[in-house]
Design a protein around this motif. Structure first.
Motif, PDB file in Angstrom:
ATOM      1  N   GLY A 132      31.124 146.773  44.190  1.00  0.00           N
ATOM      2  CA  GLY A 132      31.572 147.776  44.969  1.00  0.00           C
ATOM      3  C   GLY A 132      31.973 148.762  44.330  1.00  0.00           C
ATOM      4  O   GLY A 132      31.973 148.984  43.022  1.00  0.00           O
ATOM      5  N   ILE A 133      32.509 149.920  45.234  1.00  0.00           N
ATOM      6  CA  ILE A 133      32.852 151.102  44.451  1.00  0.00           C
ATOM      7  C   ILE A 133      34.327 151.123  44.096  1.00  0.00           C
ATOM      8  O   ILE A 133      34.727 151.989  43.532  1.00  0.00           O
ATOM      9  N   CYS A 134      34.999 150.205  44.282  1.00  0.00           N
ATOM     10  CA  CYS A 134      36.301 149.668  43.986  1.00  0.00           C
ATOM     11  C   CYS A 134      37.323 151.331  43.688  1.00  0.00           C
ATOM     12  O   CYS A 134      38.084 151.451  43.096  1.00  0.00           O
ATOM     13  N   GLY A 135      37.150 152.081  44.842  1.00  0.00           N
ATOM     14  CA  GLY A 135      38.084 153.014  45.022  1.00  0.00           C
ATOM     15  C   GLY A 135      37.541 154.180  44.302  1.00  0.00           C
ATOM     16  O   GLY A 135      38.412 155.183  44.311  1.00  0.00           O
ATOM     17  N   CYS A 136      36.356 154.221  43.771  1.00  0.00           N
ATOM     18  CA  CYS A 136      36.064 155.338  43.169  1.00  0.00           C
ATOM     19  C   CYS A 136      35.337 156.398  43.833  1.00  0.00           C
ATOM     20  O   CYS A 136      35.256 156.060  45.184  1.00  0.00           O
ATOM     21  N   ASP A 137      35.248 157.705  43.448  1.00  0.00           N
ATOM     22  CA  ASP A 137      34.605 158.773  44.178  1.00  0.00           C
ATOM     23  C   ASP A 137      33.221 158.330  44.775  1.00  0.00           C
ATOM     24  O   ASP A 137      32.225 158.211  43.850  1.00  0.00           O
ATOM     25  N   PRO A 138      32.760 158.128  45.978  1.00  0.00           N
ATOM     26  CA  PRO A 138      31.628 157.849  46.287  1.00  0.00           C
ATOM     27  C   PRO A 138      30.356 158.700  45.872  1.00  0.00           C
ATOM     28  O   PRO A 138      29.207 158.302  45.543  1.00  0.00           O
ATOM     29  N   ALA A 187      30.455 140.452  34.571  1.00  0.00           N
ATOM     30  CA  ALA A 187      29.210 141.177  34.612  1.00  0.00           C
ATOM     31  C   ALA A 187      28.510 140.572  36.036  1.00  0.00           C
ATOM     32  O   ALA A 187      28.518 139.424  36.432  1.00  0.00           O
ATOM     33  N   ASN A 188      28.001 141.458  36.903  1.00  0.00           N
ATOM     34  CA  ASN A 188      27.281 141.207  38.070  1.00  0.00           C
ATOM     35  C   ASN A 188      26.009 141.849  38.409  1.00  0.00           C
ATOM     36  O   ASN A 188      25.858 142.950  37.604  1.00  0.00           O
ATOM     37  N   MET A 224      22.342 145.593  36.385  1.00  0.00           N
ATOM     38  CA  MET A 224      23.896 144.807  36.188  1.00  0.00           C
ATOM     39  C   MET A 224      24.844 145.934  36.131  1.00  0.00           C
ATOM     40  O   MET A 224      24.863 147.285  35.719  1.00  0.00           O
ATOM     41  N   VAL A 225      26.140 145.440  36.431  1.00  0.00           N
ATOM     42  CA  VAL A 225      27.143 146.195  36.542  1.00  0.00           C
ATOM     43  C   VAL A 225      28.259 145.323  35.642  1.00  0.00           C
ATOM     44  O   VAL A 225      28.408 144.138  35.946  1.00  0.00           O
TER      45      VAL A 225
END
Length: 64
Positions: free
Chosen positions: A25-31, A18-19, A1-2
């Motif tokens: 998705g990583i929403c622009g975060c550092d992969p 909550a998904n 869960m995210v």
């Protein structure tokens, strides 16, 4: 869960959405940071410290 969390001005933090993890998705975060976070969730519960274990949840398998 995210869980997506946002901040409400004057109130504090709140859950926005909550998904299932596969839908996130990583929403622009550092992969690399995302990969480390996902890898951290894939460990035996016996390897967790007491504080982290409070947040752990057993994996559920649905096989049909």
């Amino acid at each position: 869960m995210v869980i997506d969390v946002g901040r409400i001005e004057g109130r504090g933090f709140a859950v926005v959405e909550a998904n299932a993890a596969w839908a996130a998705g990583i929403c622009g975060c550092d992969p690399d940071a995302v990969l480390r976070a996902v890898a951290r969730t894939c460990v035996p519960t016996s390897s967790l410290d007491d504080i982290t274990r409070r947040w752990a949840r057993a994996a559920s398998l649905a096989i049909e």
